[in-house]
Write a protein that holds these residues in place. Structure first.
Motif, PDB file in Angstrom:
ATOM      1  N   GLU A   1      46.383  89.346  23.344  1.00 61.53           N
ATOM      2  CA  GLU A   1      46.278  90.070  24.617  1.00 61.53           C
ATOM      3  C   GLU A   1      46.347  89.122  25.820  1.00 61.53           C
ATOM      4  O   GLU A   1      46.836  89.493  26.878  1.00 61.53           O
ATOM      5  N   ASP A   2      45.835  87.905  25.655  1.00 58.45           N
ATOM      6  CA  ASP A   2      45.758  86.965  26.779  1.00 58.45           C
ATOM      7  C   ASP A   2      46.784  85.832  26.686  1.00 58.45           C
ATOM      8  O   ASP A   2      46.616  84.780  27.288  1.00 58.45           O
ATOM      9  N   PHE A   3      47.877  86.064  25.953  1.00 62.15           N
ATOM     10  CA  PHE A   3      48.826  84.977  25.759  1.00 62.15           C
ATOM     11  C   PHE A   3      49.476  84.563  27.072  1.00 62.15           C
ATOM     12  O   PHE A   3      49.503  85.308  28.046  1.00 62.15           O
ATOM     13  N   GLU A   4      49.969  83.338  27.059  1.00 63.17           N
ATOM     14  CA  GLU A   4      50.590  82.752  28.237  1.00 63.17           C
ATOM     15  C   GLU A   4      52.055  82.476  27.944  1.00 63.17           C
ATOM     16  O   GLU A   4      52.388  81.883  26.922  1.00 63.17           O
ATOM     17  N   MET A   5      52.921  82.923  28.835  1.00 67.29           N
ATOM     18  CA  MET A   5      54.368  82.751  28.685  1.00 67.29           C
ATOM     19  C   MET A   5      54.891  81.943  29.853  1.00 67.29           C
ATOM     20  O   MET A   5      54.552  82.232  31.008  1.00 67.29           O
ATOM     21  N   SER A   6      55.713  80.931  29.567  1.00 70.04           N
ATOM     22  CA  SER A   6      56.353  80.132  30.608  1.00 70.04           C
ATOM     23  C   SER A   6      57.860  80.201  30.432  1.00 70.04           C
ATOM     24  O   SER A   6      58.370  80.097  29.312  1.00 70.04           O
ATOM     25  N   SER A   7      58.566  80.374  31.559  1.00 73.87           N
ATOM     26  CA  SER A   7      60.013  80.463  31.535  1.00 73.87           C
ATOM     27  C   SER A   7      60.562  80.268  32.947  1.00 73.87           C
ATOM     28  O   SER A   7      60.025  80.856  33.893  1.00 73.87           O
ATOM     29  N   PRO A   8      61.626  79.493  33.095  1.00 73.03           N
ATOM     30  CA  PRO A   8      62.237  79.364  34.424  1.00 73.03           C
ATOM     31  C   PRO A   8      62.859  80.672  34.902  1.00 73.03           C
ATOM     32  O   PRO A   8      63.046  80.862  36.106  1.00 73.03           O
ATOM     33  N   VAL A   9      63.141  81.598  33.993  1.00 66.04           N
ATOM     34  CA  VAL A   9      63.718  82.888  34.373  1.00 66.04           C
ATOM     35  C   VAL A   9      62.732  83.680  35.230  1.00 66.04           C
ATOM     36  O   VAL A   9      63.140  84.413  36.132  1.00 66.04           O
ATOM     37  N   MET A  10      61.437  83.516  34.983  1.00 56.93           N
ATOM     38  CA  MET A  10      60.428  84.194  35.805  1.00 56.93           C
ATOM     39  C   MET A  10      60.568  83.796  37.266  1.00 56.93           C
ATOM     40  O   MET A  10      60.446  84.626  38.160  1.00 56.93           O
ATOM     41  N   MET A  11      60.811  82.509  37.496  1.00 57.53           N
ATOM     42  CA  MET A  11      60.990  82.022  38.863  1.00 57.53           C
ATOM     43  C   MET A  11      62.285  82.566  39.453  1.00 57.53           C
ATOM     44  O   MET A  11      62.310  83.002  40.604  1.00 57.53           O
ATOM     45  N   GLN A  12      63.357  82.584  38.658  1.00 51.53           N
ATOM     46  CA  GLN A  12      64.649  83.085  39.127  1.00 51.53           C
ATOM     47  C   GLN A  12      64.568  84.558  39.507  1.00 51.53           C
ATOM     48  O   GLN A  12      65.233  85.005  40.437  1.00 51.53           O
ATOM     49  N   MET A  13      63.736  85.298  38.786  1.00 52.69           N
ATOM     50  CA  MET A  13      63.581  86.729  39.063  1.00 52.69           C
ATOM     51  C   MET A  13      62.530  86.990  40.143  1.00 52.69           C
ATOM     52  O   MET A  13      62.276  88.136  40.501  1.00 52.69           O
TER      53      MET A  13
ATOM     54  N   LEU B   1      59.257  86.493  39.916  1.00 55.23           N
ATOM     55  CA  LEU B   1      58.042  87.080  39.348  1.00 55.23           C
ATOM     56  C   LEU B   1      56.885  86.099  39.251  1.00 55.23           C
ATOM     57  O   LEU B   1      55.746  86.515  39.062  1.00 55.23           O
ATOM     58  N   SER B   2      57.184  84.805  39.335  1.00 53.22           N
ATOM     59  CA  SER B   2      56.133  83.798  39.235  1.00 53.22           C
ATOM     60  C   SER B   2      56.621  82.509  39.894  1.00 53.22           C
ATOM     61  O   SER B   2      57.641  81.960  39.483  1.00 53.22           O
ATOM     62  N   ALA B   3      55.887  82.052  40.878  1.00 52.55           N
ATOM     63  CA  ALA B   3      56.250  80.811  41.568  1.00 52.55           C
ATOM     64  C   ALA B   3      56.096  79.602  40.658  1.00 52.55           C
ATOM     65  O   ALA B   3      56.786  78.594  40.835  1.00 52.55           O
ATOM     66  N   THR B   4      55.222  79.709  39.657  1.00 49.97           N
ATOM     67  CA  THR B   4      54.963  78.588  38.746  1.00 49.97           C
ATOM     68  C   THR B   4      55.781  78.670  37.462  1.00 49.97           C
ATOM     69  O   THR B   4      55.815  77.717  36.692  1.00 49.97           O
ATOM     70  N   GLY B   5      56.401  79.807  37.202  1.00 44.99           N
ATOM     71  CA  GLY B   5      57.142  79.991  35.962  1.00 44.99           C
ATOM     72  C   GLY B   5      56.261  80.347  34.787  1.00 44.99           C
ATOM     73  O   GLY B   5      56.692  80.286  33.642  1.00 44.99           O
ATOM     74  N   THR B   6      55.025  80.742  35.053  1.00 42.58           N
ATOM     75  CA  THR B   6      54.077  81.086  33.987  1.00 42.58           C
ATOM     76  C   THR B   6      53.360  82.390  34.324  1.00 42.58           C
ATOM     77  O   THR B   6      52.950  82.615  35.457  1.00 42.58           O
ATOM     78  N   LEU B   7      53.221  83.244  33.313  1.00 40.12           N
ATOM     79  CA  LEU B   7      52.431  84.470  33.416  1.00 40.12           C
ATOM     80  C   LEU B   7      51.410  84.468  32.288  1.00 40.12           C
ATOM     81  O   LEU B   7      51.701  83.996  31.188  1.00 40.12           O
ATOM     82  N   LYS B   8      50.223  85.011  32.560  1.00 41.33           N
ATOM     83  CA  LYS B   8      49.188  85.077  31.538  1.00 41.33           C
ATOM     84  C   LYS B   8      48.742  86.524  31.376  1.00 41.33           C
ATOM     85  O   LYS B   8      48.452  87.206  32.348  1.00 41.33           O
ATOM     86  N   GLY B   9      48.714  86.961  30.121  1.00 36.72           N
ATOM     87  CA  GLY B   9      48.276  88.314  29.805  1.00 36.72           C
ATOM     88  C   GLY B   9      49.437  89.197  29.383  1.00 36.72           C
ATOM     89  O   GLY B   9      50.517  89.137  29.957  1.00 36.72           O
ATOM     90  N   LYS B  10      49.191  89.980  28.363  1.00 40.40           N
ATOM     91  CA  LYS B  10      50.230  90.829  27.779  1.00 40.40           C
ATOM     92  C   LYS B  10      50.804  91.815  28.794  1.00 40.40           C
ATOM     93  O   LYS B  10      52.014  92.051  28.821  1.00 40.40           O
ATOM     94  N   ASP B  11      49.960  92.383  29.662  1.00 40.31           N
ATOM     95  CA  ASP B  11      50.447  93.361  30.637  1.00 40.31           C
ATOM     96  C   ASP B  11      51.421  92.740  31.626  1.00 40.31           C
ATOM     97  O   ASP B  11      52.444  93.328  31.954  1.00 40.31           O
ATOM     98  N   LYS B  12      51.110  91.535  32.111  1.00 41.02           N
ATOM     99  CA  LYS B  12      52.007  90.870  33.063  1.00 41.02           C
ATOM    100  C   LYS B  12      53.325  90.492  32.408  1.00 41.02           C
ATOM    101  O   LYS B  12      54.391  90.658  33.001  1.00 41.02           O
ATOM    102  N   VAL B  13      53.264  90.001  31.179  1.00 40.12           N
ATOM    103  CA  VAL B  13      54.489  89.620  30.483  1.00 40.12           C
ATOM    104  C   VAL B  13      55.296  90.867  30.119  1.00 40.12           C
ATOM    105  O   VAL B  13      56.522  90.861  30.184  1.00 40.12           O
ATOM    106  N   ARG B  14      54.607  91.951  29.758  1.00 37.44           N
ATOM    107  CA  ARG B  14      55.301  93.216  29.466  1.00 37.44           C
ATOM    108  C   ARG B  14      56.143  93.637  30.666  1.00 37.44           C
ATOM    109  O   ARG B  14      57.316  93.997  30.522  1.00 37.44           O
ATOM    110  N   ASP B  15      55.563  93.581  31.864  1.00 41.31           N
ATOM    111  CA  ASP B  15      56.300  93.947  33.074  1.00 41.31           C
ATOM    112  C   ASP B  15      57.532  93.071  33.256  1.00 41.31           C
ATOM    113  O   ASP B  15      58.616  93.562  33.584  1.00 41.31           O
TER     114      ASP B  15
END
Length: 118
Positions: A32-44, A46-60
């Protein structure tokens, strides 16, 4: 510890779930609390750092990616494994190469993942 057989099974299920565009099946492999990092998040944007934490944020994030790339299809190239990590090397959007590094907890769930792209 992740066995070679478990790593191969995880990779097959992960690629299949993405190719089926079944987000809940993809997310079933993560804590539920996993952390995902990807440069695509920054390109889109969605995240200035390229990292999101939590299943709900990554689901979005993944829902937006699936909408943006409706013809998304992954092609498995190689599966690499270690004690508690797996790397899936695959073809991604528009045939680009990608590799994802997954860290597994003692229950066999991914608690951290990092996407790498060329």
């Amino acid at each position: 510890m992740i066995t070679r057989e478990q790593a191969l099974q995880f990779a097959a299920e992960w690629v299949s779930a993405w190719n089926d565009h079944d987000l809940e099946k993809v997310l079933a492999h993560y804590t539920e609390d996993f952390e995902m990092s990807s440069p695509v998040m920054m390109q889109m944007g969605l995240s200035a750092t390229g990292t999101l934490k939590g299943k709900d944020k990554v689901r979005d994030y993944w829902q937006q990616a699936m909408k943006k790339y409706p013809d998304l299809h992954f092609g498995l190239i190689e599966v690499l494994s270690c004690v508690d990590t797996v790397i899936i090397y695959y073809t991604s959007i528009a045939g680009k190469k990608a590799a994802e590094l997954f860290f597994f907890n003692e229950n066999g769930k991914v608690y951290q993942a990092m996407g790498h792209y060329n």
